[in-house]
Write a protein that holds these residues in place. Structure first.
Motif, PDB file in Angstrom:
ATOM      1  N   SER A   1      69.697 -85.804  68.104  1.00 25.66           N
ATOM      2  CA  SER A   1      69.375 -86.750  68.567  1.00 25.66           C
ATOM      3  C   SER A   1      68.396 -87.412  67.770  1.00 25.66           C
ATOM      4  O   SER A   1      68.501 -89.245  67.748  1.00 25.66           O
ATOM      5  CB  SER A   1      68.711 -86.591  69.746  1.00 25.66           C
TER       6      SER A   1
ATOM      7  N   GLN B   1      75.931 -92.633  72.109  1.00 24.32           N
ATOM      8  CA  GLN B   1      76.583 -91.376  72.611  1.00 24.32           C
ATOM      9  C   GLN B   1      77.600 -90.775  72.906  1.00 24.32           C
ATOM     10  O   GLN B   1      78.822 -90.378  72.485  1.00 24.32           O
ATOM     11  CB  GLN B   1      75.628 -90.456  72.907  1.00 24.32           C
TER      12      GLN B   1
ATOM     13  N   PHE C   1      80.649 -89.902  71.163  1.00 21.79           N
ATOM     14  CA  PHE C   1      80.421 -88.752  70.996  1.00 21.79           C
ATOM     15  C   PHE C   1      80.675 -88.102  71.361  1.00 21.79           C
ATOM     16  O   PHE C   1      80.617 -88.147  72.605  1.00 21.79           O
ATOM     17  CB  PHE C   1      79.335 -88.312  70.172  1.00 21.79           C
ATOM     18  N   SER C   2      81.062 -86.130  71.175  1.00 24.62           N
ATOM     19  CA  SER C   2      81.596 -85.216  72.681  1.00 24.62           C
ATOM     20  C   SER C   2      80.112 -84.703  72.393  1.00 24.62           C
ATOM     21  O   SER C   2      79.630 -84.106  71.159  1.00 24.62           O
ATOM     22  CB  SER C   2      82.644 -85.181  72.436  1.00 24.62           C
ATOM     23  N   GLN C   3      78.995 -84.282  73.434  1.00 30.62           N
ATOM     24  CA  GLN C   3      78.204 -83.632  73.022  1.00 30.62           C
ATOM     25  C   GLN C   3      78.558 -81.706  73.382  1.00 30.62           C
ATOM     26  O   GLN C   3      79.180 -81.943  74.326  1.00 30.62           O
ATOM     27  CB  GLN C   3      76.979 -83.905  74.441  1.00 30.62           C
TER      28      GLN C   3
ATOM     29  N   PHE D   1      75.633 -83.869  68.809  1.00 33.92           N
ATOM     30  CA  PHE D   1      76.522 -84.590  69.174  1.00 33.92           C
ATOM     31  C   PHE D   1      77.714 -85.321  67.846  1.00 33.92           C
ATOM     32  O   PHE D   1      77.351 -85.273  66.484  1.00 33.92           O
ATOM     33  CB  PHE D   1      75.706 -86.286  69.435  1.00 33.92           C
TER      34      PHE D   1
END
Ligand SMILES: C[S@@+](CC[C@H](N)C(=O)[O-])C[C@H]1O[C@@H](n2cnc3c(N)ncnc32)[C@H](O)[C@@H]1O
Length: 276
Positions: free
Chosen positions: A162, A173, A177-179, A184
């Protein structure tokens, strides 16, 4: 102070400072002595050295000295960065510079993010270029380089925490991005837009290795060089730039006393240095 911190004597500091400077142009001032102690004590302990004198000897004469130089540089560089940092310059790139080059008929455009740290800067450029639909109008290649091989490996992976998103809207995000828990991961379509390599801006061969660029971003690194180091790098950039060429420096960096070769253009919320 850490319990195993090894004190650096004045003469050791001066010698180590020279070694670091000769390799990287990073100029440590006296007040940053503590930074070398803090960052390097762990390494000295790992190598079983009791003093910086022993470490300096190792750096100068041991068969592993080249490898150790890389370890040293990786430990002493300051790699602070985050997505969309100093955004006005990035917006200027996307709203003015790239459209101008495209309107002039440029089909292949090369951008160099020089001293890109963990990759947030070149990836931010790729995201904004994509959002502006400019990848449909020209082949745009982005190269990211840094002297620190650890941050270059990190950048290639494209996994962020983060801290890299400070101050950004919550929509940023999930869009790119994939968390997975606290990590991320950057989407593949943006990741493939940037190619990373280790590169020392003060190495005599860097210009020839990198080739020609239309745009260079070099932000928040010259600040840690002395005048000679800055001049070397700014002149090298001039030779690497096509005509027209655009150089974006950090907000707090200027080259007034370093080079008169560039024309400076003030676009309101920042500067761009032009090769015309
Ligand atoms: C503060 S970061 C800036 C990152 C990014 N450009 C930004 O503005 O957010 C400075 C970077 O410069 C790199 N650096 C320092 N000396 C260098 C050199 N001689 N050649 C290439 N990179 C260098 C450091 O490793 C560090 O990652």
């Amino acid at each position: 102070m850490l319990s195993n911190t090894i004190k650096i004597k004045d003469e050791e500091f001066l010698e180590l400072r020279d070694i670091i400077y000769k390799t990287s142009a990073i100029a440590f001032v006296e007040s940053k002595k503590y930074l070398l102690e803090n960052r390097l004590s762990k390494r000295l302990n790992e190598l079983n050295f009791k003093s910086f004198k022993d470490y300096i000897y190792y750096l100068k004469y041991d068969n592993n000295r080249r490898k150790e130089m890389d370890v040293l540089i990786n430990l002493v560089t300051i790699n602070e960065t985050y997505f969309l940092r100093e955004r006005p310059q990035m917006d200027h790139l996307v709203s003015k510079t790239l459209p101008e080059l495209i309107a002039a008929g440029k089909k292949n455009i090369r951008i160099w993010s020089a001293a890109c740290s963990t990759g947030e800067e070149p990836y931010s450029l790729a995201i904004l270029i994509k959002e502006a639909g400019l990848y449909n109008k020209a082949n745009i290649e982005i190269c990211g380089t840094d002297i620190n091989s650890d941050v270059v490996e990190f950048a290639k992976k494209g996994d962020y925490k983060s801290m890299s998103f400070r101050g950004l809207p919550p929509t940023f995000q999930p869009t790119y991005f994939s968390q997975n828990q606290l990590i991320f991961s950057l989407n593949a379509d943006i990741k493939q837009k940037v190619k990373f390599n280790v590169g020392n801006l003060t190495a005599p061969t860097i210009g020839a290795q990198m080739g020609k660029f239309d745009i260079i971003f070099c932000r928040n690194v010259l600040i840690s060089f002395d005048m000679d180091g800055k001049k070397k790098v700014i002149d090298m950039f001039y030779n690497c730039l096509n005509t027209p060429g655009y150089l974006y420096l950090g907000h707090s960096e200027n080259i007034n006393k370093i080079s008169t070769a560039y024309k400076v253009s003030n676009f309101g919320s920042g500067l761009v240095h032009l090769k015309q």
